[in-house]
Design a protein around this motif. Structure first.
Motif, PDB file in Angstrom:
ATOM      1  N   GLN A  86      37.363  46.471  23.616  1.00 53.27           N
ATOM      2  CA  GLN A  86      38.319  45.598  24.296  1.00 53.27           C
ATOM      3  C   GLN A  86      38.984  46.229  25.514  1.00 53.27           C
ATOM      4  O   GLN A  86      39.095  45.567  26.547  1.00 53.27           O
ATOM      5  N   PRO A  87      39.442  47.483  25.447  1.00 50.24           N
ATOM      6  CA  PRO A  87      40.083  48.055  26.636  1.00 50.24           C
ATOM      7  C   PRO A  87      39.140  48.110  27.840  1.00 50.24           C
ATOM      8  O   PRO A  87      39.526  47.769  28.956  1.00 50.24           O
ATOM      9  N   GLU A  88      37.898  48.504  27.603  1.00 47.69           N
ATOM     10  CA  GLU A  88      36.927  48.545  28.699  1.00 47.69           C
ATOM     11  C   GLU A  88      36.599  47.142  29.192  1.00 47.69           C
ATOM     12  O   GLU A  88      36.377  46.932  30.388  1.00 47.69           O
ATOM     13  N   ALA A  89      36.567  46.179  28.262  1.00 47.90           N
ATOM     14  CA  ALA A  89      36.289  44.788  28.639  1.00 47.90           C
ATOM     15  C   ALA A  89      37.385  44.267  29.568  1.00 47.90           C
ATOM     16  O   ALA A  89      37.097  43.590  30.559  1.00 47.90           O
ATOM     17  N   ARG A  90      38.641  44.604  29.253  1.00 45.06           N
ATOM     18  CA  ARG A  90      39.756  44.173  30.117  1.00 45.06           C
ATOM     19  C   ARG A  90      39.632  44.794  31.512  1.00 45.06           C
ATOM     20  O   ARG A  90      39.878  44.134  32.512  1.00 45.06           O
ATOM     21  N   GLU A  91      39.245  46.068  31.550  1.00 44.44           N
ATOM     22  CA  GLU A  91      39.066  46.732  32.849  1.00 44.44           C
ATOM     23  C   GLU A  91      37.983  46.058  33.663  1.00 44.44           C
ATOM     24  O   GLU A  91      38.138  45.859  34.880  1.00 44.44           O
ATOM     25  N   ALA A  92      36.865  45.734  33.017  1.00 42.93           N
ATOM     26  CA  ALA A  92      35.768  45.060  33.715  1.00 42.93           C
ATOM     27  C   ALA A  92      36.210  43.691  34.218  1.00 42.93           C
ATOM     28  O   ALA A  92      35.873  43.287  35.342  1.00 42.93           O
ATOM     29  N   MET A  93      36.968  42.971  33.404  1.00 45.96           N
ATOM     30  CA  MET A  93      37.447  41.649  33.814  1.00 45.96           C
ATOM     31  C   MET A  93      38.434  41.774  34.985  1.00 45.96           C
ATOM     32  O   MET A  93      38.410  40.950  35.897  1.00 45.96           O
ATOM     33  N   MET A  94      39.246  42.802  34.962  1.00 47.97           N
ATOM     34  CA  MET A  94      40.163  43.019  36.080  1.00 47.97           C
ATOM     35  C   MET A  94      39.383  43.324  37.350  1.00 47.97           C
ATOM     36  O   MET A  94      39.720  42.828  38.430  1.00 47.97           O
ATOM     37  N   LYS A  95      38.324  44.113  37.228  1.00 49.34           N
ATOM     38  CA  LYS A  95      37.479  44.424  38.381  1.00 49.34           C
ATOM     39  C   LYS A  95      36.855  43.136  38.919  1.00 49.34           C
ATOM     40  O   LYS A  95      36.806  42.931  40.142  1.00 49.34           O
ATOM     41  N   ALA A  96      36.403  42.267  38.038  1.00 50.78           N
ATOM     42  CA  ALA A  96      35.822  40.991  38.468  1.00 50.78           C
ATOM     43  C   ALA A  96      36.879  40.146  39.193  1.00 50.78           C
ATOM     44  O   ALA A  96      36.572  39.506  40.199  1.00 50.78           O
ATOM     45  N   GLY A  97      38.109  40.193  38.695  1.00 49.81           N
ATOM     46  CA  GLY A  97      39.180  39.425  39.325  1.00 49.81           C
ATOM     47  C   GLY A  97      39.549  39.913  40.707  1.00 49.81           C
ATOM     48  O   GLY A  97      40.068  39.144  41.522  1.00 49.81           O
ATOM     49  N   GLU A  98      39.263  41.174  40.985  1.00 49.63           N
ATOM     50  CA  GLU A  98      39.558  41.735  42.305  1.00 49.63           C
ATOM     51  C   GLU A  98      38.549  41.301  43.350  1.00 49.63           C
ATOM     52  O   GLU A  98      38.806  41.442  44.551  1.00 49.63           O
TER      53      GLU A  98
END
Length: 99
Positions: A86-98
């Motif tokens: 989950q923590p890595e998934a959130r980071e990836a999703m944040m990267k996608a949002g950028e």
């Protein structure tokens, strides 16, 4: 390569997932660094309920090849969630949002 991805998209729309997978594998034989084919293949693995670790590996490759490719990061987030990261998934999703 482009033709193979297009045929894969058509096969997905028609529900022929095995054909889509085969087309994507062919695209990767032509160009192993095809970020879109890697992302699409990761999506197929996740949607088919197959080993999410394979999907994670494919999505990581796609995101590494094209860090500007939003779909790769989103697929990576999905794969990471499927394997319980989950923590890595959130980071990836944040990267996608950028992007």
């Amino acid at each position: 390569m482009l033709t193979r991805r297009s045929l894969a998209r058509l096969a997905i729309r028609e529900g022929r997932l095995d054909d889509a997978r085969e087309e994507l594998h062919e695209a990767l034989l032509i160009n192993p660094n095809d970020a879109q084919a890697l992302q699409m293949l990761a999506s197929l693995y996740l949607d088919a309920g197959e080993d999410p670790r394979v999907a994670e590996s494919l999505a990581r490759q796609s995101a590494a090849l094209r860090p500007d490719f939003k779909a790769a990061w989103m697929e990576l987030a999905r794969a990471l969630e499927a394997v319980g990261k989950q923590p890595e998934a959130r980071e990836a999703m944040m990267k996608a949002g950028e992007l």
